[in-house]
Design an enzyme around this catalytic site. Structure first.
Site, PDB file in Angstrom:
ATOM      1  N   GLY A 355       4.866   5.738  -4.034  1.00  0.00           N
ATOM      2  CA  GLY A 355       4.874   6.865  -4.969  1.00  0.00           C
ATOM      3  C   GLY A 355       5.214   6.403  -6.372  1.00  0.00           C
ATOM      4  N   CYS A 356       5.345   7.351  -7.304  1.00  0.00           N
ATOM      5  CA  CYS A 356       5.623   6.986  -8.694  1.00  0.00           C
ATOM      6  C   CYS A 356       7.035   6.439  -8.867  1.00  0.00           C
ATOM      7  CB  CYS A 356       5.402   8.184  -9.611  1.00  0.00           C
ATOM      8  SG  CYS A 356       6.482   9.577  -9.265  1.00  0.00           S
TER       9      CYS A 356
END
Length: 383
Positions: A355-356
């Site tokens: 994910g980010c």
């Protein structure tokens, strides 16, 4: 009478602190400075030693050039300078030393100090050189304690601690929170990013979101070089306070590291860093910090991690595939596949992803709570 004496002592301490903040002077601090080996020339180091001496610090300048204000200790090579430095420290003539190179034993690592580019506020990078431990997890856990202890020596009563978002960060967060639950007081910093938390991003390094950033020494070394030479395009280090003192549990006379590319202002700051550090009972402060951490189970946490990493991993078959529409963050990248395997073992289908904010385990929405409980029990995410 006793009250008047205590009041006078407090007054004197406050006057000394005010004097230091105004001019950098620290009464009684004797600092040895090795001048040979700089890529910017010996003159660069000599100038720093002279300015620090003029500001009231007792400086022993070790090198081939003769200072006007500092005490000269003649040396014509790096080996000779190192030998003279050791003699000054062991003989009690110097309280600390500033050098471009020093061989620290395993277990000792340095705590640097930088100025946040966005705010100018100082913070500690722990650690920046040396090796706190051969095992990376243990080294980073010790780095957090080294950083807190160093900050306390420098006058921070409750320094805030952040963990840089690198490999091992989530493991370290879990371990530190376990220490905190066991009674070791940690003031966790909060990232300026919207999701907060004590895991620091690059933005936090620029703004100085934490008083102490815990990181492995190789990454810390790169950060010091980047943050210190930002204004010169990498040609030389122009800001900051150097790579700091070699810290360990049984602290002896500290050696503060600077770079061969450190400019005069940085070396001046490193000398002042050393002078302020030795103006307090640093050995006792560091010993007390370790005493508190050990009482909270520091060694047990290290042992648990060592056993976990050496345990043979059995092959696990994935449960029937499901739609994975929820993600679980906070897993260390080095543990991601093991975390997914643990979910499979417990009958929960999961996939790994990125994910980010870092690694994630993806699961179905219906099994999210069960999955989080399994991972928390397994020590892969914080409870």
């Amino acid at each position: 009478m006793a009250k008047d004496k205590a009041k006078a002592m407090l007054q004197n301490a406050l006057y000394d602190m005010a004097d230091y903040l105004e001019s950098g002077k620290v009464k009684g601090a004797k600092i040895a400075v090795c001048g040979i080996g700089s890529e910017l020339g010996e003159d660069c180091v000599l100038s720093a030693a002279e300015i620090a001496a003029k500001e009231g610090i007792d400086v022993y300048y070790i090198g081939s050039l003769v200072p006007e204000y500092a005490v000269h200790v003649d040396a014509n090579s790096e080996d000779e300078a190192a030998q003279k430095m050791d003699e000054l420290l062991k003989g009690g003539k110097a309280d600390a030393a500033v050098a471009m190179h020093h061989t620290f034993p395993i277990g000792t690592s340095t705590v640097g100090m930088v100025a946040a580019p966005a705010t100018g506020m100082p913070y500690f990078v722990s650690t920046t050189t040396g090796t706190a431990a051969v095992n990376r997890f243990e080294a980073m856990l010790l780095a957090a304690i080294y950083g807190i202890a160093t900050a306390k020596c420098m006058g921070y009563t409750e320094p805030s601690l952040g963990i840089l978002n690198i490999d091992g960060a989530r493991q370290l967060e879990i371990a530190l929170k376990k220490l905190a639950d066991n009674g070791y007081n940690i003031n966790f910093a909060k990232s300026q990013r919207k999701d907060g938390g004590c895991i620091m991003r690059g933005n936090d390094l620029l703004s100085g979101s934490a008083d102490v950033i815990a990181v492995d020494s190789l990454t810390g070394n790169v950060l010091m070089k980047l943050l210190s030479s930002l204004t010169s395009g990498g040609a030389k280090e122009t800001t900051g306070y150097g790579y700091g003192p070699g810290i360990c549990e049984n602290m002896q006379e500290p050696v503060f590291i600077i770079s061969r590319a450190s400019s005069t202002p940085v070396i001046i700051n490193a000398i002042k860093y050393a002078a302020k550090f030795v103006s307090v009972d640093y050995k006792n402060i560091i010993a007390e910090e370790f005493n508190k951490a050990n009482k909270a189970g520091l060694k047990d946490i290290i042992d648990e991690n060592s056993k976990k990493s050496s345990k043979p991993k059995a092959e696990v078959k994935a449960p029937p595939k499901e739609v994975v529409d929820e993600s679980i963050a906070g897993i260390d990248v080095m543990d991601l596949e093991d975390a997914v395997s643990l979910l499979w073992e417990n009958g929960i289908y999961a996939e790994s992803g990125m994910g980010c904010t870092g690694p994630i385990a993806m699961v179905s929405a219906q099994k999210l709570n069960d999955a989080m409980e399994v991972l928390a029990k397994g020590g892969y995410i914080a409870k």
